[in-house]
Scaffold this motif. Structure first.
Motif, PDB file in Angstrom:
ATOM      1  N   LYS A  94      16.352  -0.294  -1.540  1.00  0.00           N
ATOM      2  CA  LYS A  94      16.627   1.028  -2.131  1.00  0.00           C
ATOM      3  C   LYS A  94      17.026   2.052  -1.071  1.00  0.00           C
ATOM      4  CE  LYS A  94      12.613   1.864  -3.856  1.00  0.00           C
ATOM      5  NZ  LYS A  94      11.833   0.764  -3.287  1.00  0.00           N
ATOM      6  N   SER A  97      11.707   9.776  -2.103  1.00  0.00           N
ATOM      7  CA  SER A  97      10.408  10.219  -2.635  1.00  0.00           C
ATOM      8  C   SER A  97       9.254   9.431  -2.014  1.00  0.00           C
ATOM      9  CB  SER A  97      10.371  10.118  -4.166  1.00  0.00           C
ATOM     10  OG  SER A  97      10.566   8.788  -4.558  1.00  0.00           O
ATOM     11  N   TYR A 127       5.298  10.593  -0.383  1.00  0.00           N
ATOM     12  CA  TYR A 127       3.957   9.997  -0.519  1.00  0.00           C
ATOM     13  C   TYR A 127       3.432   9.534   0.845  1.00  0.00           C
ATOM     14  CZ  TYR A 127       4.660  10.375  -5.490  1.00  0.00           C
ATOM     15  OH  TYR A 127       4.871  10.887  -6.743  1.00  0.00           O
ATOM     16  N   ARG A 128       4.348   9.047   1.659  1.00  0.00           N
ATOM     17  CA  ARG A 128       3.938   8.607   3.008  1.00  0.00           C
ATOM     18  C   ARG A 128       3.451   9.788   3.835  1.00  0.00           C
ATOM     19  NH1 ARG A 128       5.687   3.523   4.765  1.00  0.00           N
ATOM     20  NH2 ARG A 128       6.639   2.357   3.067  1.00  0.00           N
ATOM     21  N   ARG A 184       6.105   5.273   8.662  1.00  0.00           N
ATOM     22  CA  ARG A 184       6.661   3.949   8.323  1.00  0.00           C
ATOM     23  C   ARG A 184       5.771   2.806   8.807  1.00  0.00           C
ATOM     24  NH1 ARG A 184      10.068   5.078   4.518  1.00  0.00           N
ATOM     25  NH2 ARG A 184      11.015   7.065   5.003  1.00  0.00           N
ATOM     26  N   ALA A 186       0.256   5.824   1.600  1.00  0.00           N
ATOM     27  CA  ALA A 186       1.201   6.268   0.570  1.00  0.00           C
ATOM     28  C   ALA A 186       0.829   5.649  -0.771  1.00  0.00           C
ATOM     29  CB  ALA A 186       2.617   5.870   0.966  1.00  0.00           C
ATOM     30  N   ARG A 242       1.003  13.305  -8.145  1.00  0.00           N
ATOM     31  CA  ARG A 242       2.321  13.079  -8.734  1.00  0.00           C
ATOM     32  C   ARG A 242       2.793  14.335  -9.450  1.00  0.00           C
ATOM     33  NH1 ARG A 242       3.300   7.666  -7.839  1.00  0.00           N
ATOM     34  NH2 ARG A 242       5.371   8.079  -8.653  1.00  0.00           N
ATOM     35  N   GLY A 296      13.134   5.947  -5.335  1.00  0.00           N
ATOM     36  CA  GLY A 296      11.677   5.917  -5.565  1.00  0.00           C
ATOM     37  C   GLY A 296      11.225   4.835  -6.520  1.00  0.00           C
ATOM     38  N   ARG A 297      10.223   5.162  -7.322  1.00  0.00           N
ATOM     39  CA  ARG A 297       9.659   4.217  -8.287  1.00  0.00           C
ATOM     40  C   ARG A 297       9.754   4.769  -9.708  1.00  0.00           C
ATOM     41  NH1 ARG A 297       9.167   2.823  -3.789  1.00  0.00           N
ATOM     42  NH2 ARG A 297       7.829   1.238  -2.865  1.00  0.00           N
ATOM     43  N   MET A 314      11.830   7.627 -10.502  1.00  0.00           N
ATOM     44  CA  MET A 314      12.907   8.620 -10.545  1.00  0.00           C
ATOM     45  C   MET A 314      13.547   8.637 -11.943  1.00  0.00           C
ATOM     46  SD  MET A 314      12.930   9.978  -7.525  1.00  0.00           S
ATOM     47  CE  MET A 314      11.173   9.850  -7.671  1.00  0.00           C
ATOM     48  N   ARG A 350       0.771  -4.461  -2.788  1.00  0.00           N
ATOM     49  CA  ARG A 350       1.328  -3.139  -3.092  1.00  0.00           C
ATOM     50  C   ARG A 350       2.063  -3.161  -4.440  1.00  0.00           C
ATOM     51  NH1 ARG A 350       4.437  -1.846   1.669  1.00  0.00           N
ATOM     52  NH2 ARG A 350       2.600  -2.554   2.740  1.00  0.00           N
ATOM     53  N   ASP A 407       1.269  -0.717  -7.385  1.00  0.00           N
ATOM     54  CA  ASP A 407       2.310   0.200  -7.870  1.00  0.00           C
ATOM     55  C   ASP A 407       2.644  -0.062  -9.344  1.00  0.00           C
ATOM     56  OD1 ASP A 407       2.448   1.397  -5.376  1.00  0.00           O
ATOM     57  OD2 ASP A 407       4.178   0.241  -4.701  1.00  0.00           O
ATOM     58  N   ARG A 459      -0.898   0.725 -11.776  1.00  0.00           N
ATOM     59  CA  ARG A 459      -1.604   2.010 -11.886  1.00  0.00           C
ATOM     60  C   ARG A 459      -1.276   2.663 -13.227  1.00  0.00           C
ATOM     61  NH1 ARG A 459       2.364   4.131  -7.466  1.00  0.00           N
ATOM     62  NH2 ARG A 459       4.089   4.641  -8.817  1.00  0.00           N
TER      63      ARG A 459
END
Ligand code: DC
Length: 230
Positions: free
Chosen positions: A17, A35, A39-40, A91, A99, A109, A129-130, A132, A180, A184, A187
């Protein structure tokens, strides 16, 4: 909601991405929202200020006053927190864990929604993002859901880390990616799901340029135009 065109690029970690979004922002001459970097930065700020990632009220308070700045540089975007560059720190593997933890907090959020939407400015925005396409820009004219197998993603992540001089074994990265993904997608707030109107692209066997070309074709089909050169 904003009339400025937005291209959403959602999908799991390591699907490509970031590369795609940067290429699109460059070729269209549009703004870019990373985005995940937001979060990071929040995870990193918690760590450096001694705030527990699970303490939602404290994390939200800090998020509201967050002084974060993104600055385009040669091959990406530099991230500044409270006047200090944190591009590298956010990173790291610790940055990724932080994050993912703060991204699971509903209040965080919500606190980020307006900040993200405010970035939809002329001539257009590429939003990486996840959520968007599902939550932040549900009216976007083009939504891409970019995927790749967990193995392909772990290999890419390993290559990225090696470039930065960090060495992490493939099985460990694969475990971290699977863990992760689970957190992700599982949640309760903004889980990682494709928007109903998203176009799915599997990048496992495609080069970054091939994915970029495909998305530019889709953009052209939808009448989304690059800014005319001056
Ligand atoms: O894209 P990334 O790896 O930089 O994202 C870091 C973390 O933030 C990852 O765990 C997913 C989460 N994230 C999110 O929940 N929603 C977004 N819009 C972007 C990232």
């Amino acid at each position: 909601m904003s009339r400025v065109p937005v291209i959403c690029v959602d999908g799991p970690s390591g699907a490509g991405k970031g590369t795609l979004s940067l290429q699109l922002a460059r070729s269209l001459d549009w703004h870019l929202l990373d985005s995940g970097a937001l979060y990071r930065v929040i995870g990193h700020a918690c760590w450096s200020q001694g705030i527990d990632w699970q303490d939602e009220a404290a994390v939200v308070r800090m998020t509201r006053g967050l002084d974060v700045r993104f600055e385009p540089v040669g091959d990406g975007v530099a991230v500044w927190l409270e006047g200090q560059e944190v591009s590298r720190e956010i990173r790291s593997e610790r940055g990724s864990r932080g994050a993912s933890a703060v991204a699971a907090l509903p209040g965080v959020r919500i606190a980020l929604l307006n900040r993200q939407r405010a970035l939809a400015q002329s001539p257009g925005l590429v939003a990486d993002g996840r959520d968007m396409g599902t939550v932040v820009f549900p009216d976007a004219p083009l939504k891409i859901f970019l995927t790749a197998t967990a193995e392909a993603r772990a290999q890419r992540r390993q290559a990225q880390l090696m470039e930065k001089g960090e060495s992490v074994s493939l099985p460990r990265l694969l475990d971290a990616i699977n863990e992760r993904d689970l957190s992700d997608s599982g949640r309760s707030v903004s889980p990682l799901v494709a928007a109903e109107d998203a176009v799915r692209i599997d990048s496992s066997e495609l080069s970054a340029d091939a994915v970029h070309e495909r998305v530019l074709e889709l953009a052209a089909e939808r009448g989304i135009k690059a800014r005319a050169p001056n």
